[in-house]
Design a protein around this motif. Structure first.
Motif, PDB file in Angstrom:
ATOM      1  N   ASN A   1      39.908   8.971  17.601  1.00  0.00           N
ATOM      2  CA  ASN A   1      38.769   9.299  16.745  1.00  0.00           C
ATOM      3  C   ASN A   1      38.903   8.631  15.394  1.00  0.00           C
ATOM      4  O   ASN A   1      39.987   8.622  14.800  1.00  0.00           O
ATOM      5  CB  ASN A   1      38.676  10.809  16.536  1.00  0.00           C
ATOM      6  N   ILE A   2      37.786   8.106  14.914  1.00  0.00           N
ATOM      7  CA  ILE A   2      37.739   7.526  13.578  1.00  0.00           C
ATOM      8  C   ILE A   2      36.656   8.250  12.805  1.00  0.00           C
ATOM      9  O   ILE A   2      35.525   8.391  13.282  1.00  0.00           O
ATOM     10  CB  ILE A   2      37.473   6.011  13.632  1.00  0.00           C
ATOM     11  N   GLU A   3      37.011   8.741  11.625  1.00  0.00           N
ATOM     12  CA  GLU A   3      36.086   9.447  10.756  1.00  0.00           C
ATOM     13  C   GLU A   3      35.634   8.480   9.665  1.00  0.00           C
ATOM     14  O   GLU A   3      36.462   7.870   8.988  1.00  0.00           O
ATOM     15  CB  GLU A   3      36.809  10.648  10.131  1.00  0.00           C
ATOM     16  N   ILE A   4      34.320   8.336   9.535  1.00  0.00           N
ATOM     17  CA  ILE A   4      33.735   7.521   8.473  1.00  0.00           C
ATOM     18  C   ILE A   4      32.843   8.456   7.675  1.00  0.00           C
ATOM     19  O   ILE A   4      31.909   9.039   8.216  1.00  0.00           O
ATOM     20  CB  ILE A   4      32.915   6.346   9.044  1.00  0.00           C
ATOM     21  N   GLU A   5      33.144   8.590   6.397  1.00  0.00           N
ATOM     22  CA  GLU A   5      32.524   9.662   5.630  1.00  0.00           C
ATOM     23  C   GLU A   5      32.216   9.206   4.213  1.00  0.00           C
ATOM     24  O   GLU A   5      33.036   8.559   3.581  1.00  0.00           O
ATOM     25  CB  GLU A   5      33.522  10.812   5.645  1.00  0.00           C
TER      26      GLU A   5
ATOM     27  N   ILE B   1      30.680   1.900   8.690  1.00  0.00           N
ATOM     28  CA  ILE B   1      30.846   1.857   7.231  1.00  0.00           C
ATOM     29  C   ILE B   1      29.570   1.367   6.561  1.00  0.00           C
ATOM     30  O   ILE B   1      29.211   1.811   5.475  1.00  0.00           O
ATOM     31  CB  ILE B   1      32.059   0.969   6.855  1.00  0.00           C
ATOM     32  N   GLU B   2      28.845   0.474   7.215  1.00  0.00           N
ATOM     33  CA  GLU B   2      27.651  -0.133   6.627  1.00  0.00           C
ATOM     34  C   GLU B   2      26.381   0.682   6.844  1.00  0.00           C
ATOM     35  O   GLU B   2      25.313   0.313   6.359  1.00  0.00           O
ATOM     36  CB  GLU B   2      27.431  -1.542   7.198  1.00  0.00           C
ATOM     37  N   GLU B   3      26.450   1.790   7.587  1.00  0.00           N
ATOM     38  CA  GLU B   3      25.249   2.567   7.883  1.00  0.00           C
ATOM     39  C   GLU B   3      24.532   2.982   6.600  1.00  0.00           C
ATOM     40  O   GLU B   3      25.148   3.463   5.653  1.00  0.00           O
ATOM     41  CB  GLU B   3      25.629   3.815   8.692  1.00  0.00           C
ATOM     42  N   LYS B   4      23.221   2.793   6.577  1.00  0.00           N
ATOM     43  CA  LYS B   4      22.403   3.153   5.420  1.00  0.00           C
ATOM     44  C   LYS B   4      21.963   4.608   5.543  1.00  0.00           C
ATOM     45  O   LYS B   4      21.629   5.078   6.624  1.00  0.00           O
ATOM     46  CB  LYS B   4      21.162   2.260   5.348  1.00  0.00           C
ATOM     47  N   ILE B   5      21.965   5.301   4.426  1.00  0.00           N
ATOM     48  CA  ILE B   5      21.515   6.695   4.399  1.00  0.00           C
ATOM     49  C   ILE B   5      20.607   6.909   3.203  1.00  0.00           C
ATOM     50  O   ILE B   5      20.654   6.163   2.215  1.00  0.00           O
ATOM     51  CB  ILE B   5      22.705   7.684   4.325  1.00  0.00           C
ATOM     52  N   ASP B   6      19.781   7.935   3.292  1.00  0.00           N
ATOM     53  CA  ASP B   6      18.990   8.393   2.155  1.00  0.00           C
ATOM     54  C   ASP B   6      19.799   9.481   1.469  1.00  0.00           C
ATOM     55  O   ASP B   6      20.068  10.532   2.060  1.00  0.00           O
ATOM     56  CB  ASP B   6      17.648   8.958   2.616  1.00  0.00           C
ATOM     57  N   ILE B   7      20.190   9.221   0.242  1.00  0.00           N
ATOM     58  CA  ILE B   7      21.007  10.186  -0.498  1.00  0.00           C
ATOM     59  C   ILE B   7      20.082  11.208  -1.154  1.00  0.00           C
ATOM     60  O   ILE B   7      19.176  10.840  -1.902  1.00  0.00           O
ATOM     61  CB  ILE B   7      21.877   9.475  -1.555  1.00  0.00           C
ATOM     62  N   PRO B   8      20.274  12.483  -0.844  1.00  0.00           N
ATOM     63  CA  PRO B   8      19.404  13.520  -1.428  1.00  0.00           C
ATOM     64  C   PRO B   8      19.508  13.545  -2.949  1.00  0.00           C
ATOM     65  O   PRO B   8      20.549  13.218  -3.529  1.00  0.00           O
ATOM     66  CB  PRO B   8      19.951  14.823  -0.833  1.00  0.00           C
ATOM     67  N   GLN B   9      18.440  13.986  -3.587  1.00  0.00           N
ATOM     68  CA  GLN B   9      18.406  14.049  -5.051  1.00  0.00           C
ATOM     69  C   GLN B   9      19.424  15.010  -5.618  1.00  0.00           C
ATOM     70  O   GLN B   9      19.841  14.869  -6.763  1.00  0.00           O
ATOM     71  CB  GLN B   9      17.008  14.422  -5.536  1.00  0.00           C
ATOM     72  N   TRP B  10      19.834  16.004  -4.844  1.00  0.00           N
ATOM     73  CA  TRP B  10      20.798  16.977  -5.345  1.00  0.00           C
ATOM     74  C   TRP B  10      22.235  16.454  -5.324  1.00  0.00           C
ATOM     75  O   TRP B  10      23.150  17.126  -5.757  1.00  0.00           O
ATOM     76  CB  TRP B  10      20.692  18.302  -4.610  1.00  0.00           C
ATOM     77  N   CYS B  11      22.418  15.250  -4.795  1.00  0.00           N
ATOM     78  CA  CYS B  11      23.729  14.586  -4.874  1.00  0.00           C
ATOM     79  C   CYS B  11      23.760  13.739  -6.134  1.00  0.00           C
ATOM     80  O   CYS B  11      22.802  13.018  -6.432  1.00  0.00           O
ATOM     81  CB  CYS B  11      23.962  13.676  -3.667  1.00  0.00           C
ATOM     82  N   SER B  12      24.861  13.802  -6.852  1.00  0.00           N
ATOM     83  CA  SER B  12      24.981  12.955  -8.038  1.00  0.00           C
ATOM     84  C   SER B  12      26.000  11.862  -7.747  1.00  0.00           C
ATOM     85  O   SER B  12      25.792  11.065  -6.847  1.00  0.00           O
ATOM     86  CB  SER B  12      25.321  13.782  -9.271  1.00  0.00           C
ATOM     87  N   SER B  13      27.099  11.875  -8.414  1.00  0.00           N
ATOM     88  CA  SER B  13      28.092  10.802  -8.297  1.00  0.00           C
ATOM     89  C   SER B  13      28.686  10.718  -6.900  1.00  0.00           C
ATOM     90  O   SER B  13      29.068  11.729  -6.314  1.00  0.00           O
ATOM     91  CB  SER B  13      29.242  11.044  -9.273  1.00  0.00           C
TER      92      SER B  13
END
Length: 164
Positions: free
Chosen positions: A2-6, A122-134
């Motif tokens: 298993n490989i975890e990418i986070e 690793i390259e997967e694009k995501i939409d970062i929610p507004q409630w996430c900051s740094s």
């Protein structure tokens, strides 16, 4: 294998709470935690289930991860022997066709709240929610193992203010 990418982020508001699907109480004890090497932990979930996890860095935000269930009695015996520990509530959220995890830390790491999302690449694009900051994906001091050894309550007040 298993490989975890986070990817991980600091959470600054409570907007995420409207997306909660479920929650669990976690206790984690760290048996081994070496920079750029093995991390071995015991995790107790909801006082009913125990898992031992071995992680080893791969590249950037990915790690090898091996996880095994152990009898709950053994889990508590290991937990009691662990020197470094954390407790948190873990929430699962469904957002934009992804499962997000939000960890609300307790005790010496309160009021820290972190969000994470597991990716397929690793390259997967995501939409970062507004409630996430740094983004803190590469910040080792925010790993659970590091927070167990050096909780945010022990950090200089200026540093705490800048992140909380």
């Amino acid at each position: 294998m298993n490989i975890e990418i986070e990817r991980r982020f600091i959470v600054r508001s409570e907007e995420w709470k409207k997306f909660i699907n479920s929650s669990q109480e976690f206790k984690q004890g760290y048996l081994v935690s070496k920079k750029d090497s093995w991390t071995i932990r015991i995790r107790i979930i909801d006082e009913k289930e125990a898992l031992i996890t071995l992680k080893y860095p791969k590249e950037r935000i990915s790690r090898y991860e091996f996880e095994y269930e152990v009898p709950i009695e053994d889990g508590y015996s290991i937990w009691n022997l662990a020197e470094f520990k954390i407790s948190k509530t873990r929430y699962q959220l469904r957002l934009n066709d992804h499962t997000w995890i939000v960890d609300s830390f307790k005790e010496q790491n309160s009021p820290l709240v972190l969000a994470e999302i597991e990716l397929n690449t690793i390259e997967e694009k995501i939409d970062i929610p507004q409630w996430c900051s740094s983004e803190i994906s590469d910040a080792k001091e925010f790993s659970n193992a590091s927070l167990a050894k050096s909780p945010i309550s022990s950090w200089p007040i200026e540093k705490r203010r800048s992140i909380l």
